[in-house]
Motif scaffolding. Structure first.
Motif, mmCIF file in Angstrom:
data_model
loop_
_atom_site.group_PDB
_atom_site.id
_atom_site.type_symbol
_atom_site.label_atom_id
_atom_site.label_comp_id
_atom_site.label_asym_id
_atom_site.label_seq_id
_atom_site.Cartn_x
_atom_site.Cartn_y
_atom_site.Cartn_z
ATOM 1 N N GLU A 80 -82.438 -5.047 100.298
ATOM 2 C CA GLU A 80 -83.333 -3.581 100.461
ATOM 3 C C GLU A 80 -84.874 -5.011 101.371
ATOM 4 O OE1 GLU A 80 -83.290 -0.636 99.855
ATOM 5 O OE2 GLU A 80 -81.844 -1.029 98.658
ATOM 6 N N GLU A 81 -84.757 -5.699 101.509
ATOM 7 C CA GLU A 81 -85.860 -5.997 102.613
ATOM 8 C C GLU A 81 -85.538 -6.143 103.843
ATOM 9 O OE1 GLU A 81 -87.238 -9.782 100.913
ATOM 10 O OE2 GLU A 81 -87.537 -9.279 99.391
ATOM 11 N N LEU A 82 -83.720 -6.941 103.884
ATOM 12 C CA LEU A 82 -83.428 -6.693 105.525
ATOM 13 C C LEU A 82 -82.766 -5.229 105.548
ATOM 14 C CD1 LEU A 82 -80.164 -9.177 104.713
ATOM 15 C CD2 LEU A 82 -82.190 -9.778 106.208
ATOM 16 N N LYS A 83 -82.995 -4.434 104.420
ATOM 17 C CA LYS A 83 -82.652 -3.183 105.855
ATOM 18 C C LYS A 83 -84.293 -2.578 105.745
ATOM 19 C CE LYS A 83 -79.217 -1.107 102.319
ATOM 20 N NZ LYS A 83 -78.325 -0.394 101.297
ATOM 21 N N THR A 84 -85.193 -3.006 104.993
ATOM 22 C CA THR A 84 -86.253 -2.906 105.578
ATOM 23 C C THR A 84 -86.710 -3.211 107.697
ATOM 24 O OG1 THR A 84 -87.456 -2.147 103.618
ATOM 25 C CG2 THR A 84 -88.457 -2.542 104.562
ATOM 26 N N GLU A 85 -86.095 -4.532 107.362
ATOM 27 C CA GLU A 85 -86.594 -5.461 108.769
ATOM 28 C C GLU A 85 -85.833 -4.721 109.898
ATOM 29 O OE1 GLU A 85 -86.635 -9.704 110.096
ATOM 30 O OE2 GLU A 85 -86.559 -9.842 108.097
ATOM 31 N N ASN A 86 -84.540 -4.386 109.177
ATOM 32 C CA ASN A 86 -83.801 -4.613 110.076
ATOM 33 C C ASN A 86 -84.155 -2.960 110.506
ATOM 34 O OD1 ASN A 86 -81.354 -4.242 111.742
ATOM 35 N ND2 ASN A 86 -80.074 -3.004 110.044
ATOM 36 N N ARG A 87 -84.990 -1.998 109.580
ATOM 37 C CA ARG A 87 -85.561 -0.485 110.468
ATOM 38 C C ARG A 87 -86.015 -0.385 111.384
ATOM 39 N NH1 ARG A 87 -86.451 1.188 104.704
ATOM 40 N NH2 ARG A 87 -84.060 1.282 104.360
ATOM 41 N N LYS A 88 -86.395 -1.943 110.712
ATOM 42 C CA LYS A 88 -88.215 -2.233 111.696
ATOM 43 C C LYS A 88 -88.025 -2.002 113.423
ATOM 44 C CE LYS A 88 -91.475 -3.240 108.330
ATOM 45 N NZ LYS A 88 -92.423 -4.689 107.727
ATOM 46 N N LEU A 89 -86.730 -3.569 113.382
ATOM 47 C CA LEU A 89 -86.255 -3.697 114.312
ATOM 48 C C LEU A 89 -85.060 -2.308 114.700
ATOM 49 C CD1 LEU A 89 -84.627 -6.695 112.867
ATOM 50 C CD2 LEU A 89 -86.944 -6.840 114.920
ATOM 51 N N GLU A 90 -84.976 -1.694 114.636
ATOM 52 C CA GLU A 90 -84.446 -0.723 115.183
ATOM 53 C C GLU A 90 -85.330 -0.331 116.045
ATOM 54 O OE1 GLU A 90 -80.636 -0.088 115.690
ATOM 55 O OE2 GLU A 90 -80.223 -1.532 114.354
ATOM 56 N N LYS A 91 -86.586 0.644 114.857
ATOM 57 C CA LYS A 91 -87.296 1.002 115.648
ATOM 58 C C LYS A 91 -88.032 0.326 116.968
ATOM 59 C CE LYS A 91 -91.820 3.293 114.515
ATOM 60 N NZ LYS A 91 -92.921 3.220 113.282
ATOM 61 N N GLN A 92 -88.496 -0.809 117.150
ATOM 62 C CA GLN A 92 -88.684 -1.816 118.166
ATOM 63 C C GLN A 92 -87.933 -1.790 119.132
ATOM 64 O OE1 GLN A 92 -89.666 -5.624 116.484
ATOM 65 N NE2 GLN A 92 -91.230 -5.575 115.604
ATOM 66 N N LYS A 93 -86.208 -1.914 118.682
ATOM 67 C CA LYS A 93 -85.277 -1.535 119.502
ATOM 68 C C LYS A 93 -85.511 0.008 120.980
ATOM 69 C CE LYS A 93 -80.619 -1.405 120.197
ATOM 70 N NZ LYS A 93 -79.128 -1.331 119.823
ATOM 71 N N GLY A 94 -85.893 1.130 119.569
ATOM 72 C CA GLY A 94 -85.903 2.472 119.971
ATOM 73 C C GLY A 94 -87.003 2.336 120.836
ATOM 74 N N GLU A 95 -87.661 0.990 120.890
ATOM 75 C CA GLU A 95 -89.373 1.417 121.004
ATOM 76 C C GLU A 95 -89.501 0.708 122.729
ATOM 77 O OE1 GLU A 95 -92.309 -0.285 118.568
ATOM 78 O OE2 GLU A 95 -92.212 2.027 117.920
ATOM 79 N N LEU A 96 -88.212 -0.838 123.001
ATOM 80 C CA LEU A 96 -88.407 -1.141 123.923
ATOM 81 C C LEU A 96 -86.735 -0.273 124.405
ATOM 82 C CD1 LEU A 96 -87.723 -5.045 121.954
ATOM 83 C CD2 LEU A 96 -89.041 -4.325 123.937
#
Length: 188
Positions: free
Chosen positions: A129-145
């Motif tokens: 769950e933590e990794l999924k949360t972190e993955n969502r954050k990274l996906e969001k950051q990736k999307g922003e990048l």
């Protein structure tokens, strides 16, 4: 004489009555004897019949006695087998009790292992769950990048166009100057 004759006649009549009575008795006795002989014959045939039945019964009894002896031997054998079976059964019961104790011990160990596995699975689930949360954050950051990168590419395109326009404008200004000079030169 007459009296004697009467007396003799009387005695004679009496004797005849007795003879008749005796004859009747004899006849009855003979009939009884015939009946008795018939009964004796019937009873003798029944005696023979019962003797035959008795002999057959004795033979059957001997057969039953032999069967009884065989059954008693078999019963003794069965008792021996039962004793052996009960002794082996008690040994099996002892082994079964030991096996049941081992099973209980293994069940306890299995429950501990299951609990450990549950705990590990819960920890893994939390990590996932933590990794999924972190993955969502990274996906969001990736999307922003990616969005920022696309905007930069658009800006680069715009800057390139502006540069091209500036260069084209410079070229046009040179040609315009040259055109003016040519005009001026042609006027001279």
């Amino acid at each position: 004489m007459q009296e004697e004759l009467d007396s003799l006649v009387y005695d004679c009549n009496k004797k005849e009555d007795e003879v008749r009575n005796l004859k009747a008795s004899l006849k009855d006795i003979n009939e009884d004897r015939v009946r008795m002989e018939r009964t004796i014959n019937i009873q003798q045939s029944q005696i023979e019949k019962y003797k035959t039945l008795s002999e057959e019964a004795n033979k059957k009894c001997d057969g039953f006695q032999q069967q009884l002896t065989a059954v008693e031997k078999e019963l003794d054998n069965r008792k021996k087998l039962q004793k052996q079976a009960s002794s082996s059964q008690s040994a099996i019961e002892v082994r079964l009790n030991r096996a049941l104790e081992d099973v209980e011990k293994y069940k306890l160990e299995l429950n501990k292992i299951k609990q450990n596995n549950k705990d590990l699975a819960n920890e893994e689930y939390k990590k996932i769950e933590e990794l999924k949360t972190e993955n969502r954050k990274l996906e969001k950051q990736k999307g922003e990048l990616m969005t920022g990168f696309k905007k930069q590419l658009k800006l680069i395109d715009i800057l390139k166009r502006q540069k091209m326009h500036i260069e084209a404008a410079k070229m046009l200004s040179f040609t315009e100057e040259e055109f003016m000079k040519a005009l001026e030169w042609g006027n001279k």
